[in-house]
Design a protein around this motif. Structure first.
Motif, PDB file in Angstrom:
ATOM      1  N   PRO A 267       0.832  -1.140   0.049  1.00 34.63           N
ATOM      2  CA  PRO A 267       0.009   0.068   0.132  1.00 34.63           C
ATOM      3  C   PRO A 267       0.845   1.106   0.109  1.00 34.63           C
ATOM      4  CG  PRO A 267      -0.728  -1.569   1.607  1.00 34.63           C
ATOM      5  CD  PRO A 267       0.491  -2.145   1.072  1.00 34.63           C
ATOM      6  N   GLY A 268       0.404   2.264  -0.952  1.00 30.74           N
ATOM      7  CA  GLY A 268       1.237   3.566  -0.949  1.00 30.74           C
ATOM      8  C   GLY A 268       2.381   3.444  -1.795  1.00 30.74           C
ATOM      9  N   SER A 269       2.690   2.304  -2.475  1.00 29.67           N
ATOM     10  CA  SER A 269       3.839   2.451  -3.348  1.00 29.67           C
ATOM     11  C   SER A 269       3.455   2.810  -4.571  1.00 29.67           C
ATOM     12  CB  SER A 269       4.490   0.886  -3.526  1.00 29.67           C
ATOM     13  OG  SER A 269       3.388   0.008  -4.064  1.00 29.67           O
ATOM     14  N   PRO A 270       4.234   3.134  -5.467  1.00 32.49           N
ATOM     15  CA  PRO A 270       3.989   3.552  -6.957  1.00 32.49           C
ATOM     16  C   PRO A 270       3.509   2.475  -7.582  1.00 32.49           C
ATOM     17  CG  PRO A 270       6.390   4.112  -6.183  1.00 32.49           C
ATOM     18  CD  PRO A 270       5.787   3.476  -5.022  1.00 32.49           C
ATOM     19  N   SER A 271       3.566   1.050  -7.285  1.00 29.41           N
ATOM     20  CA  SER A 271       3.220   0.179  -8.167  1.00 29.41           C
ATOM     21  C   SER A 271       1.664  -0.114  -7.536  1.00 29.41           C
ATOM     22  CB  SER A 271       3.771  -1.352  -7.809  1.00 29.41           C
ATOM     23  OG  SER A 271       5.071  -1.269  -8.439  1.00 29.41           O
ATOM     24  N   HIS A 272       1.682   0.098  -6.414  1.00 29.82           N
ATOM     25  CA  HIS A 272       0.087  -0.050  -5.835  1.00 29.82           C
ATOM     26  C   HIS A 272      -0.718   1.061  -6.479  1.00 29.82           C
ATOM     27  CE1 HIS A 272      -3.348   0.893  -2.773  1.00 29.82           C
ATOM     28  NE2 HIS A 272      -3.080  -0.401  -2.809  1.00 29.82           N
ATOM     29  N   GLU A 273      -0.255   2.407  -6.622  1.00 30.20           N
ATOM     30  CA  GLU A 273      -0.761   3.365  -7.098  1.00 30.20           C
ATOM     31  C   GLU A 273      -1.416   3.324  -8.701  1.00 30.20           C
ATOM     32  OE1 GLU A 273      -2.480   5.924  -5.543  1.00 30.20           O
ATOM     33  OE2 GLU A 273      -1.835   4.661  -3.703  1.00 30.20           O
ATOM     34  N   ALA A 274      -0.309   2.827  -9.262  1.00 32.68           N
ATOM     35  CA  ALA A 274      -0.513   2.284 -10.687  1.00 32.68           C
ATOM     36  C   ALA A 274      -1.675   1.474 -11.044  1.00 32.68           C
ATOM     37  CB  ALA A 274       0.880   2.144 -11.279  1.00 32.68           C
ATOM     38  N   LEU A 275      -1.266   0.398  -9.868  1.00 30.83           N
ATOM     39  CA  LEU A 275      -2.363  -0.895 -10.238  1.00 30.83           C
ATOM     40  C   LEU A 275      -3.720  -0.274  -9.890  1.00 30.83           C
ATOM     41  CD1 LEU A 275      -2.652  -3.995 -10.658  1.00 30.83           C
ATOM     42  CD2 LEU A 275      -2.352  -4.163  -8.268  1.00 30.83           C
ATOM     43  N   ARG A 276      -4.022   0.765  -8.988  1.00 25.40           N
ATOM     44  CA  ARG A 276      -5.141   0.927  -8.607  1.00 25.40           C
ATOM     45  C   ARG A 276      -5.912   2.020  -9.771  1.00 25.40           C
ATOM     46  NH1 ARG A 276      -6.374   4.588  -3.366  1.00 25.40           N
ATOM     47  NH2 ARG A 276      -4.926   6.050  -4.478  1.00 25.40           N
ATOM     48  N   PHE A 277      -4.884   2.723 -10.320  1.00 25.58           N
ATOM     49  CA  PHE A 277      -5.206   3.485 -11.563  1.00 25.58           C
ATOM     50  C   PHE A 277      -5.774   2.651 -12.707  1.00 25.58           C
ATOM     51  CE2 PHE A 277      -4.120   5.137 -15.726  1.00 25.58           C
ATOM     52  CZ  PHE A 277      -4.860   6.108 -15.980  1.00 25.58           C
ATOM     53  N   LEU A 278      -5.020   1.653 -12.894  1.00 23.80           N
ATOM     54  CA  LEU A 278      -5.464   0.414 -14.031  1.00 23.80           C
ATOM     55  C   LEU A 278      -6.754  -0.165 -13.987  1.00 23.80           C
ATOM     56  CD1 LEU A 278      -4.292  -1.276 -16.539  1.00 23.80           C
ATOM     57  CD2 LEU A 278      -3.625  -2.822 -14.935  1.00 23.80           C
ATOM     58  N   LEU A 279      -6.991  -0.431 -12.463  1.00 24.32           N
ATOM     59  CA  LEU A 279      -8.215  -1.175 -12.418  1.00 24.32           C
ATOM     60  C   LEU A 279      -9.483  -0.198 -12.494  1.00 24.32           C
ATOM     61  CD1 LEU A 279      -7.334  -3.529  -9.358  1.00 24.32           C
ATOM     62  CD2 LEU A 279      -7.432  -3.884 -11.673  1.00 24.32           C
ATOM     63  N   GLN A 280      -9.332   1.276 -12.030  1.00 23.73           N
ATOM     64  CA  GLN A 280     -10.338   2.119 -12.199  1.00 23.73           C
ATOM     65  C   GLN A 280     -10.409   2.511 -13.849  1.00 23.73           C
ATOM     66  OE1 GLN A 280      -8.633   5.118  -9.797  1.00 23.73           O
ATOM     67  NE2 GLN A 280      -9.641   4.427  -7.942  1.00 23.73           N
ATOM     68  N   TRP A 281      -9.228   2.537 -14.632  1.00 30.67           N
ATOM     69  CA  TRP A 281      -9.262   2.860 -16.098  1.00 30.67           C
ATOM     70  C   TRP A 281      -9.789   1.643 -16.780  1.00 30.67           C
ATOM     71  CZ3 TRP A 281      -7.041   0.186 -19.832  1.00 30.67           C
ATOM     72  CH2 TRP A 281      -7.201   0.908 -21.423  1.00 30.67           C
ATOM     73  N   GLY A 282      -9.826   0.635 -16.221  1.00 34.29           N
ATOM     74  CA  GLY A 282     -10.294  -0.776 -17.171  1.00 34.29           C
ATOM     75  C   GLY A 282     -11.823  -0.712 -16.904  1.00 34.29           C
TER      76      GLY A 282
END
Length: 282
Positions: free
Chosen positions: A267-282
């Motif tokens: 949580p809070g890592s750049p990869s976590h934020e990127a993954l969250r963006f991908l799931l919202q974008w998808g």
């Protein structure tokens, strides 16, 4: 010593077979009503013999405890005929004196339990999927499709992570370190091939990859093996760029040949934020 819970005479195998036979509704296995009065509940011995493709005398000897040495194919046939649940099937093999001439067979087509499918759908923030022992993708959620590939667009025969790793250019390009990931795939597959030497589908997969990919052919010949373990993988995703994810694998108790795989990031890592963006974008 015998099982103290069993009635006298016979063996635990015989008592168990008789109990399961008595508990099975003949209509459940599609047996027609022949008009004869049933003196005992459940299946008759001759009906069990017919369904399991063994002789009536053999069923009698098993139930009376006059033989305990049974081959795996016969035990599988009895278990199928009696509609045994996974725990019951395991117990049948436990109480029988199993001959080792033929290894146990695997069911042809695996089914994913509906409750596991519900769990996948509820994991909104975590890409996850269910894999077979040979890395066939049996089920997946929206996050797994967004992260890896649109599995629904693939023919069922091509929904295999190892096959995709070697033969699908788009999937292959996801890996930041493809040779390392691919060698790990080969080691996992080699381990499973050793455990399941009679798995025809696995042998077919190995044969196809051996013919079509020289790297696979070389690494397969090295005989490296590895079982499931926690991994960290870095992907170059076309939408979110580079992400490093923990790949966590969980066994499915009700289906020993299946595992739940989930992709997470701290949580809070750049990869976590990127993954969250991908799931919202998808």
């Amino acid at each position: 010593m015998g099982n103290p819970a069993s009635p006298p005479g016979g063996t635990e195998l015989g008592h168990f077979l008789r109990a399961r036979r008595a508990a099975l509704d003949p209509h459940l296995v599609g047996l027609p009503d022949d008009g004869r009065l049933r003196r005992v509940p459940g299946l008759r011995r001759e009906e069990l013999a017919q369904l399991a493709h063994v002789s009536i005398d053999y069923v009698v000897r098993l139930e009376q405890g006059r033989t305990r040495r049974v081959s795996r194919p016969v035990l599988d046939a009895l278990a199928d005929a009696l509609r045994l649940a996974p725990d019951e099937r395991a117990y049948l093999f436990t109480v029988a004196d199993v001959t080792q001439a033929t290894p146990a067979r695997r069911p042809g087509k695996q089914q994913v339990d509906r409750r596991l499918l519900q769990l996948l759908d509820a994991m909104h923030d975590i890409p996850a999927m269910v894999l077979s022992h040979r890395m066939d993708v049996l089920a997946w959620n929206r996050g797994a499709a967004a992260l890896l590939t649109d599995f629904a667009a693939l023919p069922p025969a091509e929904r295999n992570l190892i096959r995709l790793t070697f033969l699908d250019e788009a999937y292959r390009s996801l890996y930041a370190d493809w040779p390392r990931a691919a060698r790990e795939c080969v080691a996992v597959l080699r381990m499973e091939a050793g455990r399941n030497p009679d798995d025809q589908a696995l042998s077919t997969l190995v044969g196809e990859l051996t013919v079509r990919d020289p790297d696979f052919r070389t690494w397969w010949g090295s005989h490296q093996v590895r079982g499931p373990r926690q991994l960290t993988k870095t992907y170059h995703h076309p939408v979110i760029g580079s992400v490093t994810l923990d790949v966590q694998q969980f066994s499915v108790d009700t289906q020993p040949d299946q595992q739940l795989v989930a992709y997470t990031a701290p949580p809070g890592s750049p990869s976590h934020e990127a993954l969250r963006f991908l799931l919202q974008w998808g």
